[in-house]
Write an enzyme that holds these catalytic residues in place. Structure first.
Site, PDB file in Angstrom:
ATOM      1  N   ASP A   1       0.865  -1.161   0.000  1.00 25.96           N
ATOM      2  CA  ASP A   1       0.000   0.000   0.000  1.00 25.96           C
ATOM      3  C   ASP A   1       0.918   1.232   0.000  1.00 25.96           C
ATOM      4  OD1 ASP A   1      -3.249   0.564   1.539  1.00 25.96           O
ATOM      5  OD2 ASP A   1      -2.127   1.711   0.052  1.00 25.96           O
TER       6      ASP A   1
HETATM    7  C1  GLC Z   1      -4.219   4.369  -0.334  1.00 25.07           C
HETATM    8  C2  GLC Z   1      -5.145   3.228   0.019  1.00 25.07           C
HETATM    9  C3  GLC Z   1      -5.243   2.174  -1.041  1.00 25.07           C
HETATM   10  C4  GLC Z   1      -5.107   2.828  -2.394  1.00 25.07           C
HETATM   11  C5  GLC Z   1      -3.683   3.338  -2.501  1.00 25.07           C
HETATM   12  C6  GLC Z   1      -3.444   4.071  -3.821  1.00 25.07           C
HETATM   13  O1  GLC Z   1      -3.512   4.783   0.785  1.00 25.07           O
HETATM   14  O2  GLC Z   1      -4.930   2.578   1.259  1.00 25.07           O
HETATM   15  O3  GLC Z   1      -6.499   1.500  -0.873  1.00 25.07           O
HETATM   16  O4  GLC Z   1      -5.374   1.896  -3.426  1.00 25.07           O
HETATM   17  O5  GLC Z   1      -3.330   4.187  -1.423  1.00 25.07           O
HETATM   18  O6  GLC Z   1      -4.227   5.209  -3.877  1.00 25.07           O
END
Ligand code: GLC
Length: 746
Positions: free
Chosen positions: A288
């Site tokens: 993430d």
């Molecule tokens: C965010 C979220 C994730 C998302 C990623 C890209 O922090 O936790 O669900 O897909 O970053 O935006």
């Protein structure tokens, strides 16, 4: 320099990109060979580059790290993927830079296409309330078609985190509290996003997230720790991930939380033992946003270097915006702290997807401006959004059969801070398009009623600021009206990532507004709009009718009007319990009996309950009314005993006993009455959504097999135990109509 550089590249790119032919759907034949041949040509730096993902310039979905060398890095082959680069023009421009690299390895473009791309669909929790798997798949299909036409290869969805805590703002993104329903919805969403398979020009890679157990963050506080038993992990939180994997999900995303002391990003039990080894996952895992680097803040890595080492060893293949892999992996390999084999495995997983998408045949195959113009925001897509939206609406109350309203009403007062809002219908996680139009409730009423009915409007109060109220104006128009329609709830960013709340009552002075308007004695229907379950006990007790409409997207107002005036009879059912108080949380339907169950739903001497509140939620999982009525009768079992390799057939009769055609969700719950570990008082094990005209009947059938009866025993062995089971059929988890028992024999 940078702008000019990009412009030059762009001109070059256009000349060679326009002639790209539609490559037929790419097959996976021979891909491993191609991957091996390419890998053999790559330097270690280029391999590490494939594991590195940066965000684009215009949209950040996490804490941004200053990065002035982004485009030079792409040209140098140090980047494998970009996220948050939107549209054919921008993705083509950036891809053209990647084509300047030595080996011309194309970039993957990923984006959070969570509930629609250009046409916004209801937030995922709303769609879950439809219990309509076809509708949910359609939503993902449209999103994928539009995203792929607009240069995207990959969506960071579906989010499949089970959650029993409405204080957690990200419940809006998932499918609610139930594992069984959540697993079916996970599968439907993967199928919708990936369509007929990667390589098709209307398919994007799904990304199952957040692996794992992110929805169990302590206190419902986003990014917080998670601590649970193996049994809870395997029985409640992992199955939707497995269902998504079995549906062919191309990628996974790990999660910010630590699980039992080990951050998911650095958790080899999750990413290697379970996902890649036991489940045989062949795709790749993206971290993430910054979650690799954040293992330092977790206190799990002493610095970014160790974070990179722990993450790659644990099975995190790609580093999203962590700047950890690109800065450290080459040296870690050269210092013999990380095996090159681990890097090669991660690179192969990523390259394989790029081949499957056909990007090596034509890196610009998703960059067709004509297609983008034709596919996005079509009338057909908006019609589908309206259909899914109306199926997501849940009728919570309808005293005196106030609803549906007559289209012949002379005057309607439309009151509340969300009555004319367009933006809030979008909900959180939308691919924001400034020129997209989201139909407000007020516009939907205008579209439905035309000039026949006079609409009076008053905001009444601010969404959150209790100092900004004008109750008098609201009361005045209510007094002039035949009926009052109120629109209250959350702003589009009051649920979502980093939007946890300790107080989930209606925000601001909204319930006070309802109270003063209700005093006029006018018939009143309240529409509650939010990304999460809300608490509004006074409203629930005192107003005639309530529709929970979540955040319904581009066609919100039209869908609400369809339901308000009976052009669609609501059939939604809650995918998550609505508490009476935050003090009850976590409150969910599949709880354990305990040794002292509370027979009266209230605390009584030496019984499990609260002195000041019932145990039960305000509205239960699976609850939702209809404008018509249904009768469930004639429960039949083809046997009351069966062996675990046999099955048991259950039938019952559903009849529409009311005046409107409509849909009912017949729900099957089972309880293992005695077992070697305590089992929930009931678990959803089947459901069927049935449409019937007035007077029509249908026999509904369920086949019970050993999978439905299996659980993890004291040794964590999955299987069944002979004994007695309770079978319950109803139209809500707290409204069981038919019951029987049966025995599973050895
Ligand atoms: C965010 C979220 C994730 C998302 C990623 C890209 O922090 O936790 O669900 O897909 O970053 O935006």
């Amino acid at each position: 320099m940078q702008k000019k550089f990009l412009f030059t590249i762009c001109l070059l790119g256009i000349s060679c990109g326009l002639h790209a032919q539609q490559i037929p759907r790419n097959t996976t034949v021979g891909i491993d060979e191609k991957v091996a041949q390419l890998l053999a040509k790559m330097t270690l730096e280029e391999k590490v580059g494939q594991l590195n993902q940066y965000t684009g310039d215009r949209l950040a979905t996490g804490p941004v790290t200053a990065n002035t060398t982004k485009y030079q890095d792409i040209k140098a082959g140090k980047v494998g993927s970009m996220l948050n680069v939107r549209g054919v023009k921008d993705t083509r421009m950036v891809q053209e830079i990647a084509m300047q690299s030595r080996l011309k390895i194309p970039l993957l473009f990923g984006l959070d296409v969570i509930h629609g791309y250009r046409v916004t669909f209801p937030v995922p929790l709303a769609e879950a309330a439809s219990w309509d798997l076809k509708a949910i798949e359609t939503s993902a299909r449209v999103a994928a078609t539009e995203a792929a036409a607009s240069g995207q290869h990959w969506t960071f969805a579906p989010m499949v985190d089970v959650s029993r805590d409405p204080r957690w703002g990200r419940v809006m993104e998932g499918a609610g509290e139930d594992t069984y329903l959540g697993s079916l919805i996970a599968k439907a969403r993967v199928k919708g996003f990936q369509g007929n398979g990667l390589g098709n020009l209307d398919a994007v890679m799904a990304c199952v997230k957040h692996f794992a157990a992110y929805g169990a963050a302590i206190g419902g506080r986003d990014y917080n720790s998670v601590d649970m038993s193996e049994r809870m992990l395997w029985e409640t939180y992992l199955p939707p991930f497995k269902a998504a994997l079995d549906a062919g999900a191309a990628t996974f995303m790990n999660s910010f939380n630590d699980l039992n002391g080990i951050p998911a990003t650095g958790n080899s039990y999750l990413q290697r033992d379970i996902l890649k080894d036991k489940w045989g996952f062949k795709g790749f895992v993206v971290s993430d946003w910054g979650s690799i680097r954040e293992m330092v803040a977790h206190g799990f890595a002493k610095d970014n270097t160790q974070a990179a080492e722990l993450a790659i060893k644990a099975g995190s293949d790609m580093d999203m915006e962590g700047h950890a892999y690109i800065a450290n992996l080459v040296k870690l390999v050269n210092d013999k702290k990380v095996d090159l084999a681990l890097i090669d495995d991660a690179v192969k997983r990523i390259l394989r997807k790029k081949f499957e998408l056909g990007l090596f045949d034509d890196p610009y195959r998703f960059c067709n401006e004509e297609r983008e113009l034709k596919v996005l925001n079509s009338a057909e897509n908006r019609a589908k959004a309206r259909d899914v939206a109306k199926r997501s609406i849940v009728l919570l109350k309808n005293d005196k059969q106030l609803l549906p309203l007559s289209k012949k009403l002379k005057t309607i007062a439309v009151i509340g801070p969300l009555a004319k809002s367009n933006k809030d219908m979008m909900g959180f996680w939308s691919v924001k398009w400034d020129n997209d139009h989201l139909v407000s409730l007020y516009e939907g009423l205008q579209n439905k009623l035309g000039k026949n009915t006079q609409l009076l409007y008053a905001e009444g109060c601010d969404l959150a600021d209790t100092a900004k109220c004008n109750f008098a104006e609201a009361v005045a128009i209510a007094r002039k009206a035949d009926v009052v329609i109120m629109a209250v709830g959350e702003a589009y960013d009051m649920s979502g990532e980093a939007k946890s709340k300790a107080n989930i009552h209606l925000p601001g002075a909204q319930e006070n507004l309802i109270k003063v308007v209700q005093k006029t004695g006018k018939p009143m229907v309240v529409l509650t709009m939010s990304g999460r379950p809300l608490i509004f006990n006074w409203t629930a007790d005192h107003v005639d009718a309530i529709l929970h409409t979540w955040w319904l997207g581009s066609e919100a107002g039209n869908a609400m009007a369809d339901v308000l005036f009976g052009d669609y009879n609501p059939g939604g059912k809650l995918p998550m319990s609505f508490p009476r108080s935050e003090g009850q949380i976590p409150v969910y339907y599949n709880y354990k009996s305990t040794g002292r169950p509370s027979p009266t739903d209230m605390a009584s001497t030496y019984r499990s309950g609260y002195l000041d509140m019932q145990n039960s939620p305000r509205y239960a999982f699976g609850y939702g009314l209809s404008y018509t009525t249904f009768a469930l009768t004639d429960l039949k079992l083809d046997s009351h005993k069966f062996k675990q390799n046999d099955s048991l057939t259950v039938t019952c009769n559903l009849k529409n006993t009311g005046r409107f055609a409509g849909e009912e969700v017949v729900q099957l719950y089972l309880q293992d009455v005695f077992a070697s570990v305590t089992r929930p008082v009931k678990e959803l094990k089947g459901f069927e959504k049935v449409y019937l005209k007035p007077g029509e009947s249908k026999t509904v059938k369920f086949v019970i097999g050993k999978e439905m009866l299996s659980f993890y025993d004291q040794q964590m062995k999955w299987g069944t135990e002979a004994g007695e089971f309770k079978l319950m059929i109803g139209n809500a988890s707290d409204h069981i109509v038919l019951e029987d028992r049966f025995e599973l024999e050895n």
